[in-house]
Design a protein around this motif. Structure first.
Motif, PDB file in Angstrom:
ATOM      1  N   ALA A  98       0.288  -1.063   0.353  1.00  0.00           N
ATOM      2  CA  ALA A  98      -0.023  -0.354  -0.228  1.00  0.00           C
ATOM      3  C   ALA A  98       0.684   0.884  -0.193  1.00  0.00           C
ATOM      4  O   ALA A  98       1.005   1.677  -0.847  1.00  0.00           O
ATOM      5  CB  ALA A  98      -0.970   0.073   0.764  1.00  0.00           C
ATOM      6  N   PHE A 322      -8.837  -1.574  -2.749  1.00  0.00           N
ATOM      7  CA  PHE A 322      -8.149  -0.600  -1.965  1.00  0.00           C
ATOM      8  C   PHE A 322      -6.450  -0.575  -1.904  1.00  0.00           C
ATOM      9  O   PHE A 322      -6.383   0.927  -1.895  1.00  0.00           O
ATOM     10  CB  PHE A 322      -8.155  -1.490  -0.098  1.00  0.00           C
ATOM     11  CG  PHE A 322      -7.587  -0.880   1.004  1.00  0.00           C
ATOM     12  CD1 PHE A 322      -8.253   0.166   1.199  1.00  0.00           C
ATOM     13  CD2 PHE A 322      -6.926  -1.206   1.330  1.00  0.00           C
ATOM     14  CE1 PHE A 322      -7.969   1.152   2.935  1.00  0.00           C
ATOM     15  CE2 PHE A 322      -5.864  -0.264   2.493  1.00  0.00           C
ATOM     16  CZ  PHE A 322      -6.523   0.693   3.124  1.00  0.00           C
ATOM     17  N   ILE A 323      -5.460  -0.998  -2.171  1.00  0.00           N
ATOM     18  CA  ILE A 323      -4.289  -1.085  -2.160  1.00  0.00           C
ATOM     19  C   ILE A 323      -4.304   0.395  -3.416  1.00  0.00           C
ATOM     20  O   ILE A 323      -3.754   0.984  -3.669  1.00  0.00           O
ATOM     21  CB  ILE A 323      -3.118  -2.233  -2.539  1.00  0.00           C
ATOM     22  CG1 ILE A 323      -3.408  -2.561  -0.967  1.00  0.00           C
ATOM     23  CG2 ILE A 323      -2.230  -1.592  -3.126  1.00  0.00           C
ATOM     24  CD1 ILE A 323      -2.693  -4.228  -0.931  1.00  0.00           C
ATOM     25  N   LEU A 326      -5.873   3.270  -2.836  1.00  0.00           N
ATOM     26  CA  LEU A 326      -4.817   4.697  -2.200  1.00  0.00           C
ATOM     27  C   LEU A 326      -3.503   4.731  -2.995  1.00  0.00           C
ATOM     28  O   LEU A 326      -3.237   6.194  -2.575  1.00  0.00           O
ATOM     29  CB  LEU A 326      -4.117   3.505  -1.053  1.00  0.00           C
ATOM     30  CG  LEU A 326      -5.234   3.748   0.429  1.00  0.00           C
ATOM     31  CD1 LEU A 326      -3.849   2.460   1.911  1.00  0.00           C
ATOM     32  CD2 LEU A 326      -5.774   5.084   0.975  1.00  0.00           C
ATOM     33  N   LEU A 329      -5.153   8.028  -4.602  1.00  0.00           N
ATOM     34  CA  LEU A 329      -5.204   8.794  -4.003  1.00  0.00           C
ATOM     35  C   LEU A 329      -4.123   9.638  -3.361  1.00  0.00           C
ATOM     36  O   LEU A 329      -4.007  10.987  -3.787  1.00  0.00           O
ATOM     37  CB  LEU A 329      -6.026   8.208  -2.612  1.00  0.00           C
ATOM     38  CG  LEU A 329      -6.495   9.891  -1.844  1.00  0.00           C
ATOM     39  CD1 LEU A 329      -7.920   9.914  -2.460  1.00  0.00           C
ATOM     40  CD2 LEU A 329      -6.793   8.547  -0.569  1.00  0.00           C
ATOM     41  N   PHE A 330      -3.446   8.935  -3.016  1.00  0.00           N
ATOM     42  CA  PHE A 330      -1.424   9.824  -2.409  1.00  0.00           C
ATOM     43  C   PHE A 330      -1.242  10.300  -3.833  1.00  0.00           C
ATOM     44  O   PHE A 330      -0.284  11.076  -3.564  1.00  0.00           O
ATOM     45  CB  PHE A 330      -0.443   8.748  -1.935  1.00  0.00           C
ATOM     46  CG  PHE A 330      -1.524   8.437  -0.152  1.00  0.00           C
ATOM     47  CD1 PHE A 330      -1.881   9.404   0.170  1.00  0.00           C
ATOM     48  CD2 PHE A 330      -1.067   6.633  -0.437  1.00  0.00           C
ATOM     49  CE1 PHE A 330      -2.382   8.966   1.619  1.00  0.00           C
ATOM     50  CE2 PHE A 330      -2.209   6.703   1.263  1.00  0.00           C
ATOM     51  CZ  PHE A 330      -2.744   7.812   2.275  1.00  0.00           C
TER      52      PHE A 330
END
Length: 404
Positions: A98, A322-323, A326, A329-330
């Motif tokens: 992640a 999910f990973i 993330l 997003l980041f």
């Protein structure tokens, strides 16, 4: 022979795609800029170690038809040790991936920005979403053969891009051979050596390889194809990493902190030609790792938690979504990836001896592997690699304390 290899091509190129991400490009760039060709031996050692460990992982997957995390969960009988092992693996691989994912996507964005430039709109966010959508579609299809073909195409693109860049810099072949076969080790280079090993001998690849070979091969007689597939892919991956070090060594005066700077630094010497190829390579390196990191995490989580390792299952998809989410997003909000990637590579180098120890232990169990368990030679090589990984890990901890 080449036709036969292409017919039996397996997860090897996916393993190469997984270890040559933006982190590898960054570490190899800094190794070349700061130390020239003198650390090529560390990359050669890393490739040798990767072949030994990945072959064990592939053999385990084919013979047992189980993933590495699944075997660890079933073979550690003590409930406390089993729980600790599962927590360690989940935190190292799932949480670690992640953290890497933003770096993978950001690295691919750097490649696109170097190719197409930054326009007035928020290009980083837009490029991050585009890369995320491509990765999402390929993973959501849930078809191993489609994923394999897409990644092999990207790996070939990446390999050609970095190789051509290295050739364009017209390196001194005598110096290259000296760097490969005469090891040099100094206090200044120790963290770079650890990072080179950590970025190549990637713990999550051991889990990914064992999980993917059983999608491709079902019979013990297929072991010979898996070995050939592993050796060819990892050696090609090593040549790509060395090409980046060689390209970076050509820069003498330009301040380089990462892969994007490497593209700019090559421009005055070799024109747009080299920087375009480098940018394409960086894009391909980023997007292949952006696909393989969530995939590996999903396989590891499924094995550790006793879920079915089906690419189309809801739980499997939930982990990689999910990973990947993330990461997008980041990357979109402009997380500075270079320092995070460097830290993650060193952390990976420290985690490696623990995962390698697990693998060597399992590879000696006749109950799982029968006649295909490790030979004395394989154990000897595995223990040497374990020792080197442990030594480099201790050195890095001492180095950090000295810095403090």
């Amino acid at each position: 022979m080449i036709k036969s290899w292409f017919k039996n091509i397996g997860p090897g190129p996916l393993v190469a795609a997984a270890f040559i991400g933006p982190g590898t490009v960054t570490v190899c760039t800094l190794a070349g800029v700061n130390f020239g060709f003198s650390l090529l031996w560390a990359m050669l050692l890393s490739i040798f170690a990767t072949i030994i460990l990945q072959e064990m992982s592939a053999r385990l997957g084919i013979v047992s038809q189980k993933g590495l995390s699944e075997v660890i969960r079933t073979e550690i009988k003590n409930p406390l040790f089993r729980t600790l092992a599962i927590i360690l693996i989940l935190s190292a691989i799932v949480v670690g991936n992640a953290a890497y994912e933003a770096g993978n996507i950001s690295g691919s964005v750097l490649g696109l920005e170097a190719l197409f430039g930054n326009s007035s709109f928020n290009s980083s966010a837009v490029y991050s979403v585009i890369i995320g959508v491509i990765a999402f579609v390929l993973l959501f299809i849930g078809n191993y053969k489609v994923l394999e073909k897409a990644l092999i195409t990207l790996v070939i693109l990446m390999s050609l891009a970095f190789l051509i860049t290295a050739i364009v810099t017209k390196p001194n072949l005598t110096e290259i051979f000296r760097g490969l076969f005469i090891p040099k080790f100094s206090g200044e280079s120790v963290l770079t050596v650890i990072a080179l090993v950590g970025t190549t001998v990637v713990p999550y690849n051991l889990f990914l390889h064992a999980a993917l070979v059983k999608e491709k091969w079902k019979k013990e007689s297929d072991l010979k194809f898996a070995r050939k597939d592993t050796i060819i892919a990892v050696v090609l991956g090593g040549i790509v990493s060395m090409s980046i070090i060689i390209s970076a060594a050509a820069i003498k005066t330009y301040e380089v902190n990462g892969a994007a700077d490497l593209a700019k630094g090559l421009e005055p010497l070799f024109g747009d030609f080299a920087s375009y190829f480098l940018s394409i390579g960086l894009f391909a390196a980023g997007i292949t790792s952006a696909i393989t990191a969530p995939l590996a995490a999903a396989y590891v989580a499924s094995g550790c938690l006793g879920w079915k390792s089906d690419m189309k299952s809801v739980r499997f998809r939930a982990v990689w979504m999910f990973i990947l989410g993330l990461g997008v997003l980041f990357s979109s909000v402009g997380f500075k990836s270079i320092e995070i990637i460097k830290f993650a590579q060193v952390a990976n180098g420290l985690l490696l001896p623990i995962i390698a120890g697990f693998l060597i232990w399992i590879m000696n169990k006749s109950s799982i592997l029968g006649k295909h368990k490790n030979s004395v030679l394989q154990n000897g090589l595995g223990i040497i690699i374990f020792g080197i990984a442990l030594f480099l890990g201790v050195k890095s901890i001492l180095k950090v304390f000295n810095l403090l």
